[in-house]
Design a protein around this motif. Structure first.
Motif, mmCIF file in Angstrom:
data_model
loop_
_atom_site.group_PDB
_atom_site.id
_atom_site.type_symbol
_atom_site.label_atom_id
_atom_site.label_comp_id
_atom_site.label_asym_id
_atom_site.label_seq_id
_atom_site.Cartn_x
_atom_site.Cartn_y
_atom_site.Cartn_z
ATOM 1 N N ARG A 33 -21.520 -3.539 15.014
ATOM 2 C CA ARG A 33 -20.942 -4.583 15.855
ATOM 3 C C ARG A 33 -19.543 -4.131 16.273
ATOM 4 N N CYS A 34 -19.225 -4.377 17.538
ATOM 5 C CA CYS A 34 -17.941 -3.965 18.095
ATOM 6 C C CYS A 34 -16.874 -5.008 17.767
ATOM 7 N N GLY A 35 -15.707 -4.552 17.300
ATOM 8 C CA GLY A 35 -14.608 -5.459 17.004
ATOM 9 C C GLY A 35 -14.097 -6.182 18.238
ATOM 10 N N PRO A 36 -13.596 -5.440 19.243
ATOM 11 C CA PRO A 36 -13.014 -6.094 20.424
ATOM 12 C C PRO A 36 -13.990 -6.989 21.195
ATOM 13 N N CYS A 37 -15.214 -6.514 21.471
ATOM 14 C CA CYS A 37 -16.105 -7.336 22.311
ATOM 15 C C CYS A 37 -17.119 -8.116 21.484
ATOM 16 N N GLN A 38 -17.143 -7.850 20.175
ATOM 17 C CA GLN A 38 -17.930 -8.652 19.239
ATOM 18 C C GLN A 38 -19.448 -8.530 19.416
ATOM 19 N N THR A 47 -19.251 4.729 19.278
ATOM 20 C CA THR A 47 -18.454 3.915 20.198
ATOM 21 C C THR A 47 -19.335 2.859 20.851
ATOM 22 N N CYS A 48 -18.750 1.716 21.119
ATOM 23 C CA CYS A 48 -19.477 0.593 21.716
ATOM 24 C C CYS A 48 -19.874 0.918 23.158
ATOM 25 N N PRO A 49 -21.173 0.824 23.499
ATOM 26 C CA PRO A 49 -21.589 1.134 24.868
ATOM 27 C C PRO A 49 -21.196 0.044 25.863
ATOM 28 N N ASN A 50 -20.754 -1.104 25.363
ATOM 29 C CA ASN A 50 -20.365 -2.186 26.267
ATOM 30 C C ASN A 50 -18.918 -2.059 26.715
ATOM 31 N N CYS A 51 -18.013 -1.655 25.772
ATOM 32 C CA CYS A 51 -16.594 -1.620 26.134
ATOM 33 C C CYS A 51 -15.911 -0.301 25.780
ATOM 34 N N GLY A 52 -16.610 0.579 25.078
ATOM 35 C CA GLY A 52 -16.037 1.893 24.797
ATOM 36 C C GLY A 52 -15.167 1.964 23.557
HETATM 37 ZN ZN LIG Z 1 -17.382 -3.430 22.626
#
Ligand SMILES: [Zn+2]
Lengths: 139, 380
Positions: A33-38, A47-52
């Motif tokens: 789970r991504c911290g910034p975009c959750q 790395t998160c594919p939604n926000c990097g």
């Molecule tokens: Zn993200």
């Protein structure tokens, strides 16, 4: 009916996916789970594919899902006896993954889109693969 | 790049298509290359750029005796050749190449000199898709289709009509592999390959090839043969895993690549007279019709079932019979371009009237990559 000919394919983990497969061996579906975009995402990578963002952490999912789409394969595949179900499932947490459906008749009558599913794990050697089975109870 | 400033000057397919066990994959490239060069009156000495997928362009150039100073080995599946045309156009416009040869050859059926496909168990596909009994395109490309049918209200009969409509075209095409007219009942009674897909809703597997010569329109005007002009092009990708499409009922690659092509050409769907769209399986043209914008979401199934894409319909589509009935070597995109060129030149076997603008839509992998070309028979 074509008989299964060889062993089912066993995936090989990479350093980036090790935690996913370790979770599967414990009987847990573990994604990042991504911290910034959750948002949790699949498949695993650092790395998160939604926000990097690289601020991501592993987290067990509920294992609950819905049947998004599927095919019933009538083709022989190593280790599989046709017909068998290849399904696209949507986890309750959002990500989608490919899998097999087990403990269900491989027929369109038994496979309603959006039906609730629960993860199970299928052992292949010392690797456990997430597969899904229908759940009866109302959620 | 100005619409119409680049042209396809030469185009040819291998003399035969189907089962060609006496020729290896690279020879199918070479035979296609000889045909395309002859079509526009050039020789290998005139070629300074090469592009191919499958067999690498270096291998092709060496095999036929070309000394390239521009090379494109973009290999993104069956739409690769559409991207080669786009890249060649950019290189020619930038002065980096003058005359580019784009080749395709594949021993898809006979597997002569053809690399074997085996998923790497450490790749994303090898870890997260292939272990579930995927046997290749028939069990992967097909997975999103039921969701599409469910959301868009597409019936099994409408899906079958894609195959029926294309067979109407191929029944008029002597080179097509499958030419017997079929009915919806024939399709639905053919063996299930991967429910909901029956055998007649899955593409052929053949041997064959095709090649193109791309050059500046001004130079093409001095060559024999009838040039076809490039008005616009686009390329895009989504995910290498079919399960990771953001929306299984719409392919971002089709949406983005076609939007680029229309913008560059300064045209829209209403300006298109003829459509060639990749049809590895019967659902793919339905996605394309909606994602490119020829119909609204939910209308594609009815649009095909009502005969709009058939002979006499208002949007002639896949007029060679497509991958379902004409030929499908594995990377079909080259054949879609070839049929568009024939229709625009007025030399197609099932020639349609008043084709001035043709749209070619390709896909690579399983909803992985996409290329679009807008071609015309005259400069704007
Ligand atoms: Zn993200």
């Amino acid at each position: 009916m074509t008989e299964a000919t060889a062993e089912r394919m066993v995936p090989r983990e990479t350093p980036e996916t090790r935690e996913f497969w370790a979770g599967a061996r414990r009987g847990e579906l573990v994604l990042q789970r991504c911290g910034p975009c959750q948002r949790p995402y699949f498949f695993p990578r650092p790395t998160c594919p939604n926000c990097g963002s690289s601020d991501v952490r592993w987290e067990p999912m509920s294992g609950r899902a819905q049947l998004c789409s599927y095919i019933i394969s009538h083709r022989p595949a190593p280790g599989y006896t046709p017909p068998y179900v290849i399904a696209l499932v949507t986890l309750d947490e959002g990500p989608r993954m490919l899998s097999n459906l087990v403990d269900v008749d491989p027929s369109p009558e038994a496979l309603a889109l959006d039906m609730p599913l629960q993860v199970r794990f299928e052992w292949r050697g010392d690797t456990a693969l997430p597969v899904f089975a229908p759940v009866e109870e109302v959620r | 790049m100005q619409p119409g400033s680049i042209a396809i000057a030469g185009a040819a397919e291998t003399e035969e298509l189907g089962r060609l066990p006496d020729r290896s994959a690279i020879e199918l490239h070479a035979e296609s290359a000889r045909g395309a060069l002859a079509d526009c009156g050039l020789t290998t000495a005139d070629i300074d750029g090469v592009a191919s997928a499958g067999v690498p362009p270096i291998d092709v150039a060496h095999y036929i005796g070309v000394r390239p100073t521009w090379i494109d080995s973009t290999s993104v599946g069956g739409c690769s050749f559409l991207l080669h045309v786009r890249h060649a156009a950019a290189a020619i416009a930038a002065g980096m190449a003058r005359t580019v040869l784009i080749t395709h050859g594949e021993s898809g059926r006979s597997r002569v000199g053809q690399p074997r496909y085996a998923p790497d168990p450490q790749s994303a596909r090898g870890q997260f898709e292939a272990p579930y009994g995927l046997t290749g395109p028939p069990t992967a490309f097909t997975v999103p289709a039921l969701r599409f049918m469910h959301e868009r209200g597409v019936s099994h009969e409408q899906l079958a009509m894609v195959a029926v409509a294309q067979r109407e075209w191929s029944s008029r095409v002597p080179r097509a592999k499958m030419r017997e007219r079929i009915t919806v009942a024939d399709v639905l009674e053919s063996p299930l390959v991967a429910y909901p897909f029956h055998l007649l809703e899955c593409c052929l597997v053949t041997d064959g090839g095709g090649a193109l010569v791309v050059t500046a329109a001004d130079r093409a005007a001095d060559l024999p043969g009838r040039p076809v002009y490039l008005l616009g092009s686009g390329e895009a990708s989504e995910a290498p895993l079919v399960s990771q499409m953001a929306d299984p009922t719409s392919f971002r690659g089709f949406r983005d690549a076609s939007a680029s092509a229309f913008e560059q050409a300064r045209l829209g769907p209403d300006d298109v007279d003829h459509l060639m769209t990749y049809d590895a399986f019967a659902h793919v043209p339905l996605y394309a019709l909606e994602d490119i914008g020829f119909v609204k979401p939910g209308e594609a199934g009815g649009f095909v079932a009502d005969g709009n894409t058939m002979p006499g319909g208002r949007l002639p589509m896949n007029t060679n019979g497509g991958g379902l009935s004409y030929t499908h070597t594995g990377m079909y995109g080259m054949f879609a371009i070839q049929e568009a060129v024939r229709q625009l030149r007025g030399t197609a076997a099932a020639q349609t009237d008043d084709v001035n603008v043709s749209f070619v839509q390709g896909v690579g992998g399983m909803f992985m990559s996409a290329g679009s070309l807008i071609l015309a028979n005259r400069r704007p």
